[in-house]
Write an enzyme that holds these catalytic residues in place. Structure first.
Site, PDB file in Angstrom:
ATOM      1  N   GLY A  11      -5.310 -31.462 -10.751  1.00 40.06           N
ATOM      2  CA  GLY A  11      -5.079 -30.025 -10.961  1.00 40.06           C
ATOM      3  C   GLY A  11      -6.258 -29.415 -11.708  1.00 40.06           C
ATOM      4  O   GLY A  11      -6.798 -30.051 -12.616  1.00 40.06           O
ATOM      5  N   ALA A  22     -22.399 -28.275 -18.762  1.00 39.22           N
ATOM      6  CA  ALA A  22     -22.995 -29.143 -19.784  1.00 39.22           C
ATOM      7  C   ALA A  22     -23.611 -30.386 -19.145  1.00 39.22           C
ATOM      8  O   ALA A  22     -24.687 -30.849 -19.562  1.00 39.22           O
ATOM      9  CB  ALA A  22     -21.929 -29.536 -20.805  1.00 39.22           C
ATOM     10  N   ARG A  25     -26.881 -29.250 -17.651  1.00 39.81           N
ATOM     11  CA  ARG A  25     -27.914 -29.035 -18.674  1.00 39.81           C
ATOM     12  C   ARG A  25     -28.481 -30.353 -19.180  1.00 39.81           C
ATOM     13  O   ARG A  25     -29.687 -30.521 -19.353  1.00 39.81           O
ATOM     14  CB  ARG A  25     -27.310 -28.283 -19.868  1.00 39.81           C
ATOM     15  CG  ARG A  25     -27.544 -26.796 -19.778  1.00 39.81           C
ATOM     16  CD  ARG A  25     -26.891 -26.097 -20.911  1.00 39.81           C
ATOM     17  NE  ARG A  25     -27.450 -26.423 -22.232  1.00 39.81           N
ATOM     18  CZ  ARG A  25     -27.457 -25.570 -23.230  1.00 39.81           C
ATOM     19  NH1 ARG A  25     -26.974 -24.361 -23.063  1.00 39.81           N
ATOM     20  NH2 ARG A  25     -27.926 -25.920 -24.404  1.00 39.81           N
ATOM     21  N   ARG A  78      -6.220 -33.594  -5.063  1.00 45.70           N
ATOM     22  CA  ARG A  78      -5.755 -34.956  -5.323  1.00 45.70           C
ATOM     23  C   ARG A  78      -6.082 -35.739  -4.054  1.00 45.70           C
ATOM     24  O   ARG A  78      -5.943 -35.201  -2.959  1.00 45.70           O
ATOM     25  CB  ARG A  78      -4.267 -34.962  -5.639  1.00 45.70           C
ATOM     26  CG  ARG A  78      -3.985 -34.110  -6.881  1.00 45.70           C
ATOM     27  CD  ARG A  78      -2.565 -34.162  -7.362  1.00 45.70           C
ATOM     28  NE  ARG A  78      -2.442 -33.464  -8.630  1.00 45.70           N
ATOM     29  CZ  ARG A  78      -2.123 -32.168  -8.758  1.00 45.70           C
ATOM     30  NH1 ARG A  78      -1.861 -31.442  -7.700  1.00 45.70           N
ATOM     31  NH2 ARG A  78      -2.035 -31.616  -9.952  1.00 45.70           N
ATOM     32  N   CYS A  79      -6.516 -36.978  -4.186  1.00 47.86           N
ATOM     33  CA  CYS A  79      -7.025 -37.722  -3.024  1.00 47.86           C
ATOM     34  C   CYS A  79      -6.179 -38.975  -2.799  1.00 47.86           C
ATOM     35  O   CYS A  79      -6.399 -40.000  -3.441  1.00 47.86           O
ATOM     36  CB  CYS A  79      -8.489 -38.071  -3.261  1.00 47.86           C
ATOM     37  SG  CYS A  79      -9.252 -38.961  -1.912  1.00 47.86           S
ATOM     38  N   ASP A 109      -5.318 -38.789 -15.330  1.00 49.97           N
ATOM     39  CA  ASP A 109      -5.222 -40.257 -15.262  1.00 49.97           C
ATOM     40  C   ASP A 109      -5.463 -40.801 -13.847  1.00 49.97           C
ATOM     41  O   ASP A 109      -6.105 -41.833 -13.681  1.00 49.97           O
ATOM     42  CB  ASP A 109      -3.909 -40.769 -15.867  1.00 49.97           C
ATOM     43  CG  ASP A 109      -2.691 -40.254 -15.124  1.00 49.97           C
ATOM     44  OD1 ASP A 109      -2.791 -39.250 -14.398  1.00 49.97           O
ATOM     45  OD2 ASP A 109      -1.619 -40.879 -15.276  1.00 49.97           O
ATOM     46  N   GLY A 110      -4.985 -40.080 -12.812  1.00 50.34           N
ATOM     47  CA  GLY A 110      -5.226 -40.532 -11.437  1.00 50.34           C
ATOM     48  C   GLY A 110      -6.724 -40.573 -11.154  1.00 50.34           C
ATOM     49  O   GLY A 110      -7.232 -41.526 -10.545  1.00 50.34           O
ATOM     50  N   THR A 131      -7.233 -31.878 -17.791  1.00 48.76           N
ATOM     51  CA  THR A 131      -5.870 -31.550 -17.342  1.00 48.76           C
ATOM     52  C   THR A 131      -5.183 -30.722 -18.409  1.00 48.76           C
ATOM     53  O   THR A 131      -5.339 -31.008 -19.602  1.00 48.76           O
ATOM     54  CB  THR A 131      -5.028 -32.815 -17.047  1.00 48.76           C
ATOM     55  OG1 THR A 131      -3.652 -32.423 -16.945  1.00 48.76           O
ATOM     56  CG2 THR A 131      -5.136 -33.862 -18.129  1.00 48.76           C
ATOM     57  N   ASP A 133      -2.157 -30.784 -19.052  1.00 43.95           N
ATOM     58  CA  ASP A 133      -0.908 -31.429 -19.485  1.00 43.95           C
ATOM     59  C   ASP A 133      -0.992 -32.153 -20.837  1.00 43.95           C
ATOM     60  O   ASP A 133       0.033 -32.428 -21.447  1.00 43.95           O
ATOM     61  CB  ASP A 133      -0.442 -32.432 -18.421  1.00 43.95           C
ATOM     62  CG  ASP A 133      -0.095 -31.754 -17.111  1.00 43.95           C
ATOM     63  OD1 ASP A 133       0.072 -30.516 -17.111  1.00 43.95           O
ATOM     64  OD2 ASP A 133      -0.002 -32.450 -16.082  1.00 43.95           O
ATOM     65  N   ASP A 135      -1.595 -35.227 -21.274  1.00 42.26           N
ATOM     66  CA  ASP A 135      -0.787 -36.439 -21.086  1.00 42.26           C
ATOM     67  C   ASP A 135      -1.628 -37.711 -21.091  1.00 42.26           C
ATOM     68  O   ASP A 135      -1.211 -38.735 -20.542  1.00 42.26           O
ATOM     69  CB  ASP A 135       0.015 -36.337 -19.770  1.00 42.26           C
ATOM     70  CG  ASP A 135      -0.880 -36.131 -18.565  1.00 42.26           C
ATOM     71  OD1 ASP A 135      -2.084 -35.876 -18.742  1.00 42.26           O
ATOM     72  OD2 ASP A 135      -0.373 -36.222 -17.430  1.00 42.26           O
ATOM     73  N   GLY A 176       3.406 -28.996 -17.521  1.00 44.62           N
ATOM     74  CA  GLY A 176       3.162 -30.223 -18.279  1.00 44.62           C
ATOM     75  C   GLY A 176       3.587 -31.482 -17.547  1.00 44.62           C
ATOM     76  O   GLY A 176       3.493 -32.571 -18.101  1.00 44.62           O
ATOM     77  N   ARG A 177       4.080 -31.316 -16.344  1.00 45.87           N
ATOM     78  CA  ARG A 177       4.546 -32.444 -15.529  1.00 45.87           C
ATOM     79  C   ARG A 177       5.543 -33.294 -16.329  1.00 45.87           C
ATOM     80  O   ARG A 177       6.568 -32.778 -16.713  1.00 45.87           O
ATOM     81  CB  ARG A 177       3.359 -33.287 -15.063  1.00 45.87           C
ATOM     82  CG  ARG A 177       3.597 -34.000 -13.752  1.00 45.87           C
ATOM     83  CD  ARG A 177       2.375 -34.784 -13.372  1.00 45.87           C
ATOM     84  NE  ARG A 177       1.355 -33.972 -12.765  1.00 45.87           N
ATOM     85  CZ  ARG A 177       1.240 -33.755 -11.457  1.00 45.87           C
ATOM     86  NH1 ARG A 177       2.072 -34.329 -10.623  1.00 45.87           N
ATOM     87  NH2 ARG A 177       0.279 -33.009 -10.985  1.00 45.87           N
ATOM     88  N   GLN A 283      -1.220 -20.542 -16.402  1.00 43.64           N
ATOM     89  CA  GLN A 283      -1.658 -21.494 -17.422  1.00 43.64           C
ATOM     90  C   GLN A 283      -2.946 -22.202 -17.024  1.00 43.64           C
ATOM     91  O   GLN A 283      -3.705 -22.668 -17.863  1.00 43.64           O
ATOM     92  CB  GLN A 283      -0.586 -22.575 -17.643  1.00 43.64           C
ATOM     93  CG  GLN A 283       0.651 -22.056 -18.304  1.00 43.64           C
ATOM     94  CD  GLN A 283       1.844 -22.971 -18.103  1.00 43.64           C
ATOM     95  OE1 GLN A 283       2.098 -23.867 -18.889  1.00 43.64           O
ATOM     96  NE2 GLN A 283       2.591 -22.754 -17.037  1.00 43.64           N
ATOM     97  N   ARG A 284      -3.178 -22.300 -15.717  1.00 43.46           N
ATOM     98  CA  ARG A 284      -4.368 -23.032 -15.261  1.00 43.46           C
ATOM     99  C   ARG A 284      -5.552 -22.109 -14.998  1.00 43.46           C
ATOM    100  O   ARG A 284      -6.690 -22.550 -15.070  1.00 43.46           O
ATOM    101  CB  ARG A 284      -4.021 -23.802 -13.983  1.00 43.46           C
ATOM    102  CG  ARG A 284      -3.030 -24.915 -14.212  1.00 43.46           C
ATOM    103  CD  ARG A 284      -3.291 -26.125 -13.354  1.00 43.46           C
ATOM    104  NE  ARG A 284      -3.481 -25.836 -11.959  1.00 43.46           N
ATOM    105  CZ  ARG A 284      -2.849 -26.468 -10.969  1.00 43.46           C
ATOM    106  NH1 ARG A 284      -1.972 -27.406 -11.253  1.00 43.46           N
ATOM    107  NH2 ARG A 284      -3.109 -26.188  -9.718  1.00 43.46           N
TER     108      ARG A 284
END
Ligand code: F6P
Length: 349
Positions: A11, A22, A25, A78-79, A109-110, A131, A133, A135, A176-177, A283-284
């Site tokens: 996401g 960054a 740069r 997502r893949c 994490d994925g 992310t 989340d 998490d 927040g999943r 939120q995103r």
């Protein structure tokens, strides 16, 4: 190390563009060309008809322009193919064919699992936690979390103003999943009266009793902040029978939602109305806060420095307020410390 790549995955999170800036740069500082890979790991799978759909030589003036924009210039996805070792080989071969000697992965994490796989195939990778989340337990903060919380806090403050005007409680659902951090921090920051999280089991009847106590004390505008994952920790409740027997149409098997929950609270508490708001994707898609941008800036530079110095298989995070790095494996195994004390503070009325 000569040329490096950067991708954003999972996401989108506010601050991803700042991190890419960054990285660009820092790469320019070391004299390393930078390739942007589009739509996460998908850009490495050679499925597009044109290579320009997948890869882009990153120019410094382009990335300087996008630094404080929301969303991700590189696109994200997502893949699912990355679950398959054969596709991971394709990705590693694409990187080799392009002479890309190292990769910065910005995602959750994925995405870090994907980076770990590529490291095992001999491609040096560094992860930046992107992310909303929050998490990823190895770090005190993920990129985008602070911005998402600020969006929610602003939403709840506005909602509490109108709720007060109308003497009606409000249910506010945030993202927040499976992690309740956005909800908990939002509730704490706004003085909300009730917060419901995936981490703690709760019952409809108990929440109604607590809301009733608030109303009896004259607090008719109490706010219930719910994490989108809180429905998974709800004790069984026969919503279908309850709502239908209280004059509200509900079909069997329909899932609970913030809207349904507000309807239940209205009926259990005898209020004229209990409204609901789902804060959702706002939120995103917000401009990153200074805190997220600053983290992105430091993390992007550190990621490139690590690759330049021959250090790989690491992810960047924040510990005791300072940017640090640790191995991907250690990061993915870290256990979360849930702030039960804060949860109790909010819910103690
Ligand atoms: O992981 C970030 C996140 O925004 C979660 O909070 C939410 O559950 C999910 O992504 C939504 O994903 P999608 O963009 O696929 O609807």
């Amino acid at each position: 190390m000569n040329k490096i790549g950067v991708l954003t995955s999972g996401g989108d999170a506010p601050g991803m563009n700042a991190a890419v800036m960054a990285v660009a740069r820092s790469a320019a500082m070391y004299g390393m060309p930078l390739v942007g890979i589009k739509r996460g790991y998908n850009g490495l799978l050679r499925k597009s008809t044109s290579v320009y759909d997948d890869l882009e030589e990153m120019r410094l003036d382009t990335v300087l322009d996008i630094a404080d924009r929301p969303g991700t210039y590189l696109r994200t996805a997502r893949c699912m193919e990355f679950m398959d070792p054969a596709w991971r080989e394709v990705a590693a071969n694409t990187l080799r064919a392009m002479d890309i000697d190292g990769l910065v992965v910005i995602g959750g994490d994925g995405s870090f699992h994907g980076a770990e796989y590529l490291c095992k195939l001999g491609i040096p990778c560094i992860g930046i936690p992107g992310t909303i989340d929050n998490d990823l337990p190895y770090t005190e903060m993920t990129l985008g979390y602070d911005t998402a919380v600020n969006v929610c806090v602003n939403a709840v403050r506005a909602i509490r103003a109108t709720s007060r005007s109308h003497d009606r409680p409000h249910v506010v659902e945030v993202m927040g999943r499976h992690c309740g951090d956005i909800a908990l921090t939002t509730a704490v920051s706004t003085g909300s009266e009730i917060v419901l999280l995936p981490e703690v089991e709760w019952s409809v009847e108990d929440v109604a009793a607590r809301l009733n106590r608030q109303i009896a004390k004259g607090n008719t505008r109490a706010t219930i902040v719910v994490a989108e994952g809180c429905w998974e920790s709800m004790e069984p409740f026969d919503m279908y029978t309850f709502l239908n027997s209280h004059g509200k149409k509900c079909y069997e098997g329909e899932p609970i939602s913030a809207e349904r929950f507000a309807s239940i609270m209205k009926r259990m508490c005898g209020m004229v109305e209990v409204r609901h708001t789902v804060v959702g994707y706002t939120q995103r898609g917000e401009i990153p806060t200074a805190k997220d941008s600053a983290f992105a800036f430091e993390a992007g530079h550190l990621a490139v420095r690590l690759l330049h110095d021959g250090i790989s298989n690491q992810v960047i995070g924040i510990k005791n307020g300072k940017v640090f790095y640790t191995s991907i494996d250690t990061a993915l195994q870290a256990k979360r410390e849930f702030r039960r004390d804060l949860y109790d503070l909010v819910n103690n009325m």
